[in-house]
Every structure is written in structure tokens, then in C-alpha cells.
Design an enzyme around this catalytic site. Structure first.
Site, PDB file in Angstrom:
ATOM      1  N   HIS A  78       0.713  -1.179   0.107  1.00 53.91           N
ATOM      2  CA  HIS A  78      -0.251   0.073  -0.123  1.00 53.91           C
ATOM      3  C   HIS A  78       0.807   1.254  -0.207  1.00 53.91           C
ATOM      4  O   HIS A  78       0.750   2.009  -0.740  1.00 53.91           O
ATOM      5  CB  HIS A  78      -0.967   0.048   1.318  1.00 53.91           C
ATOM      6  CG  HIS A  78      -1.470   1.355   1.486  1.00 53.91           C
ATOM      7  ND1 HIS A  78      -2.258   1.831   0.953  1.00 53.91           N
ATOM      8  CD2 HIS A  78      -1.226   2.301   2.655  1.00 53.91           C
ATOM      9  CE1 HIS A  78      -2.837   3.187   1.283  1.00 53.91           C
ATOM     10  NE2 HIS A  78      -2.096   3.364   2.441  1.00 53.91           N
ATOM     11  N   HIS A 109       4.342   7.200   5.651  1.00 50.34           N
ATOM     12  CA  HIS A 109       3.121   7.457   6.329  1.00 50.34           C
ATOM     13  C   HIS A 109       2.259   6.541   7.470  1.00 50.34           C
ATOM     14  O   HIS A 109       1.478   7.015   8.233  1.00 50.34           O
ATOM     15  CB  HIS A 109       2.189   8.203   5.445  1.00 50.34           C
ATOM     16  CG  HIS A 109       1.241   6.993   4.697  1.00 50.34           C
ATOM     17  ND1 HIS A 109       1.526   6.198   3.631  1.00 50.34           N
ATOM     18  CD2 HIS A 109      -0.119   6.586   4.813  1.00 50.34           C
ATOM     19  CE1 HIS A 109       0.876   5.296   3.436  1.00 50.34           C
ATOM     20  NE2 HIS A 109      -0.231   5.356   4.326  1.00 50.34           N
ATOM     21  N   ASP A 110       2.821   5.202   7.227  1.00 53.39           N
ATOM     22  CA  ASP A 110       2.069   4.215   7.994  1.00 53.39           C
ATOM     23  C   ASP A 110       3.169   3.495   9.013  1.00 53.39           C
ATOM     24  O   ASP A 110       2.439   2.628   9.640  1.00 53.39           O
ATOM     25  CB  ASP A 110       1.438   3.340   7.231  1.00 53.39           C
ATOM     26  CG  ASP A 110       0.070   3.391   6.692  1.00 53.39           C
ATOM     27  OD1 ASP A 110      -0.530   4.530   7.441  1.00 53.39           O
ATOM     28  OD2 ASP A 110      -0.409   2.761   5.945  1.00 53.39           O
ATOM     29  N   ASP A 117      -2.670   8.851  -0.075  1.00 53.14           N
ATOM     30  CA  ASP A 117      -3.007   7.999   0.628  1.00 53.14           C
ATOM     31  C   ASP A 117      -4.547   7.698   0.340  1.00 53.14           C
ATOM     32  O   ASP A 117      -5.000   6.623   0.218  1.00 53.14           O
ATOM     33  CB  ASP A 117      -2.797   8.333   2.017  1.00 53.14           C
ATOM     34  CG  ASP A 117      -3.101   7.027   3.032  1.00 53.14           C
ATOM     35  OD1 ASP A 117      -3.161   5.973   2.812  1.00 53.14           O
ATOM     36  OD2 ASP A 117      -3.667   7.602   4.152  1.00 53.14           O
ATOM     37  N   ARG A 143      12.785 -11.659  33.150  1.00 53.79           N
ATOM     38  CA  ARG A 143      12.836 -12.239  31.690  1.00 53.79           C
ATOM     39  C   ARG A 143      11.955 -11.544  30.680  1.00 53.79           C
ATOM     40  O   ARG A 143      12.397 -11.534  29.611  1.00 53.79           O
ATOM     41  CB  ARG A 143      12.139 -13.819  31.708  1.00 53.79           C
ATOM     42  CG  ARG A 143      13.478 -14.723  32.180  1.00 53.79           C
ATOM     43  CD  ARG A 143      13.034 -15.930  32.927  1.00 53.79           C
ATOM     44  NE  ARG A 143      14.114 -16.827  33.086  1.00 53.79           N
ATOM     45  CZ  ARG A 143      14.966 -16.580  34.144  1.00 53.79           C
ATOM     46  NH1 ARG A 143      14.853 -15.745  34.762  1.00 53.79           N
ATOM     47  NH2 ARG A 143      15.945 -17.598  34.264  1.00 53.79           N
TER      48      ARG A 143
END
Length: 451
Positions: free
Chosen positions: A63, A102-103, A231, A389
Site C-alpha cells: 500500500h 506515512h504508516d 493515501d 525475563r
């Protein structure tokens, strides 16, 4: 000097020893961005269909590559009408790289993941703070408000600057900022304040950016408008194409709804693309995008002065013109008929369990007083061994950022609150950076099901 010579600069927060021109600096940015791990991780993050193994269905990476190409075309169309002294290569690269990035701050499972994280933060942080710190300074209400929001755009800035340390130009970082409000500030109806665009942890960077680009105090950096439009154009048709490819939606269902409710422009695009023929969706998408590119470039140029002075307050596609209305119909249809399908919701439920489960498993680290947290390696009791842990599962890069900022970050009034603030950020950086598959594996491990 043109307006863009004041916007396209080589300035970085940490100056480099070599003298850079704006173009050479932005080319360096490009190299750093393409090779950074947050971009690579997009290949295993959700676009619409979580955990899909079918190669033709989009991931966040594919995308973002499509958005990048649309952004490039928009930039070139706008440049054809601008003054000739604009540095064209730098202009195009800023838009392209903003589109690619952008993502990167989106958590596992996309916007659904954001909602899950916000709900957990609002529910759990107050009691965890009370256990770990207790006493509140007068600054604390602002800091807790900041921590109880999660937004992919704000996380993108933090990821690239504070965690990855890419030291990108301030021009490139400004091009990423869709929203101008800090998560520590009250939401308002003012332009670009619907969502937070940065966290308190990045406030010094934002202050430097705003000093360099004064119009971004109240408005966007101009090239952000092109990134946002790219977008919107990319996912408008693509989400429906993926739904049909996946079998979640039939082409006949889409056609019936579109020919019944779509505007005349959309119906004409559909009929010209010849549904059912090979490469139908490619033709359909290209027809709409060709018209949208013209519309976006016209809107950018029509509002050019207001965009440059930071006063333009609407997206470029928020206009009552046929191609923009057609795109909005497609997005609304996908929201109603694809995102709430049983198959999609079932996959999101897996994400819900994993996200909440991992956050809750690591929550005891946030309940510890500071001295107990930093001395976990010396504990030998059963609870301490478990907590140790968990601590060792945190990435070294994120731990280094925590250790640096929890001691030295500016603008904090209370040292213990600063430490706890960055401890929460440490957990959020870890969880939000996971891919969809990684968080499921982590959840299985923490539940004792790895085998």
C-alpha cells in the site's frame, strides 16, 4: 527567494559535519528511509485483511509503495505550474518519502490496534502509576493525557527520530505531520487538531521544527497535503479490489450497489472499465486516479497562498466534485460492507486478544518503583525472575532510548515522572513496532502455547 526555498532545507536537529545542499541532504534522507527497518516491517503489517498469505492482497508495504507512486505523480503535476526556481528533485523526494513513511507508526492490526491500545492505556495506566510513583506533580495531568493516547502519525515521528535516530531533515519530518496538536494538548475543532501529531517526548523536536517553519504552528507543512491525498486515492479502490480478490465481497455485489447508489461519474467509470474483463480493477482504478490527480493538483494550486501561509484548513479532496465524491462513496462502501464482514472481524478478534494479552503480560514492569525496575537483574526471587525475563525481551534499541531519555529529557518537572513516562513509552514502542505475526507469536509464548 521563493517560498519553497524557505521550506526545502538541509537543516537537521543534529547538524552534520559536512556542508549539505538541500538536495543532497534530502537524497541522504531518501537512502536512510528506504533502508530503515520500520519500512521493512510494513510487509507484515495489516492493510485491510490481517495475516493474509495471498501475495496479491496488499500489506502496509505494498500500500505504501502505491501511495508513494501516486504522490510522485501529484508532485510532478503541481511542479509543472510552480515557479521554475523550485528544487524539483527535492520537492518530489519529500513527497515520495512522506508517502512511503506515512504508516510506519501504525501498530499491529492497523487502526483497530490503535483503538485496543488506547482502551488499555486509559484503563490501566492510572493504577500502575499509583503503584510505581504515587505522588503527582502539577505537570502530571498533561503527561498522563499524553500517554493515554496512541496515534500512528505521532508514533511515526517518534519511531523515526527518537528510536531509529535517522536524523532526517526537518523538512522531511515536517512533511509527515498530518496533525499539529500534541497528545498532551486538549483536542479542539481547530484545523488539523482532531488527532495528536506528536507526543510530549518529541516536543523539543517540534519546537525546533516550528522555529524553522513558523506556519506549522497553526497549519500543515504544504507538501503534507499531497501525501494525504495520495493515501486517500490509493486505498479508495484498492480495499475493494482486495475484498473481491479475497472472496469477502463479490464483484456482482459491488456492481449492484455502485450502479444503484453511485454518482453518474462513478457509474461511467465502471462501465468504461468493463467489469469481468481481465485487468478490470486496474483500468477502473486508473480512470478514477487520472481524474483525481488533476483535481488534487488544481486544488493545491487554487489554494496555494493559503497552503503556504498555513491557513488552508481542508483536505484537497474535500470538495464537491464528481471524482472526489466517487472516491468517498467507495471508501464509505468499504467501511460498511467489507470492514464489518465476519471474516475480517474474526481476524481482528485475534489481534485484540494478542495486543491486550501482551500489554497485560508486561504491565507488572510498569507497576515497579524506579529503583526496583532498574535493578531487576539482581533479583533472584520467583517474581523477580519472571519480571527479569520480560525485561530481557525488550529490544536493545528501545532500552537505549529509555535509558537516555529517562535521565536527560528536557521539559519534565519531576524526575520520577520522567522516568515512568519513558518506561511506558518503552512498552508502547515495543508493542506498536511488532508485526501482526510477531505479536501473535509473542502472545502464544506468553500464554505457554509455543511449541
Amino acid at each position: 527567494m521563493s517560498n519553497y526555498q524557505r521550506l526545502i532545507l538541509s537543516d537537521r536537529q543534529q547538524p552534520t559535519p559536512n556542508t549539505e545542499t538541500a538536495l543532497s541532504a534530502i537524497e541522504v534522507d531518501r537512502n536512510r528511509i528506504v533502508q530503515c527497518s520500520p519500512v521493512r516491517r510494513l510487509q507484515q503489517k495489516t492493510q485491510v485483511f490481517p495475516l493474509d498469505v495471498k501475495a496479491s492482497v496488499r500489506s502496509r508495504l505494498t500500500h505504501s509503495l502505491e501511495v508513494k507512486e501516486i504522490g510522485r505523480q501529484l508532485a510532478l503535476m503541481v511542479l509543472a505550474e510552480l515557479e521554475p526556481d523550485v528544487e524539483q528533485q527535492a520537492f518530489v523526494s519529500l513527497v515520495e518519502m512522506a508517502c512511503l513513511l506515512h504508516d510506519v507508526g501504525n501498530p499491529p492490526f492497523g487502526h483497530f490496534g490503535e483503538v485496543v491500545m488506547i482502551d488499555w492505556l486509559r484503563t490501566r495506566l492510572p493504577s500502575l502509576f499509583q503503584q510505581a510513583v504515587g505522588k503527582k506533580s502539577r505537570q502530571w495531568p498533561m503527561l498522563i493525557a499524553d500517554l493515554q493516547q496512541f496515534e500512528g502519525n505521532a508514533q511515526s515521528l517518534r519511531l523515526l527520530h527518537s528510536l531509529q535516530g535517522l536524523n532526517l531533515t526537518l523538512s522531511q519530518l515536517a512533511a509527515l505531520q498530518k496533525y499539529v496538536r500534541g497528545a498532551y494538548q486538549r483536542q479542539s475543532s481547530a484545523p488539523w487538531q482532531q488527532k495528536p501529531g506528536h507526543y510530549f517526548s518529541e516536543r523539543p523536536l517540534i519546537q525546533q521544527m516550528r522555529a524553522l517553519f513558523p506556519t506549522t504552528v497553526r497549519g500543515r507543512y504544504p507538501l503534507t497535503f499531497l501525501m494525504e491525498a495520495a493515501d486517500d486515492m490509493a486505498y479508495g479502490v484498492a480495499d475493494l479490489e482486495d475484498a473481491v480478490d479475497r472472496g469477502v465481497l463479490s464483484l456482482a455485489e459491488l456492481e449492484q450497489a455502485l450502479l444503484s447508489d453511485g454518482n453518474d461519474y462513478l457509474k461511467d467509470c465502471w462501465q468504461q472499465a468493463k467489469a469481468g474483463d481481465p485487468d478490470f480493477f486496474s483500468r477502473f482504478r486508473q480512470h478514477i486516479n487520472d481524474d483525481l490527480q488533476v483535481l488534487v493538483s488544481e486544488q493545491y494550486l487554487a489554494h496555494h497562498s493559503a497552503i503556504l501561509d498555513g491557513s488552508h484548513n481542508t483536505p484537497l479532496l474535500a470538495v464537491e466534485q464528481a471524482p472526489a465524491q466517487a472516491l468517498q462513496w467507495l471508501k464509505d462502501f468499504a467501511r460498511r460492507q467489507v470492514f464489518n464482514r465476519r471474516e475480517v472481524e474474526a481476524l481482528e478478534l485475534s489481534g485484540f486478544a494478542a495486543l491486550k494479552g501482551v500489554l497485560e503480560a508486561f504491565a507488572p514492569l510498569l507497576a515497579l518503583p524506579e529503583q526496583e525496575f532498574i535493578s531487576l537483574d539482581s533479583r533472584q526471587d520467583a517474581e523477580g525472575l519472571v519480571l527479569r525475563r520480560l525485561y530481557h525481551r525488550l529490544p536493545p534499541r528501545h532500552l537505549a532510548a529509555y535509558q537516555r531519555d529517562s535521565r536527560n529529557a528536557d521539559l519534565f518537572e519531576d524526575a520520577s515522572e520522567r522516568e515512568w513516562y519513558f518506561r511506558v513509552r518503552l512498552l508502547l514502542d515495543f508493542v506498536s513496532g511488532m508485526t501482526d505475526t510477531y505479536i501473535l507469536e509473542e502472545y502464544r509464548l506468553l500464554c505457554g502455547f509455543q511449541g
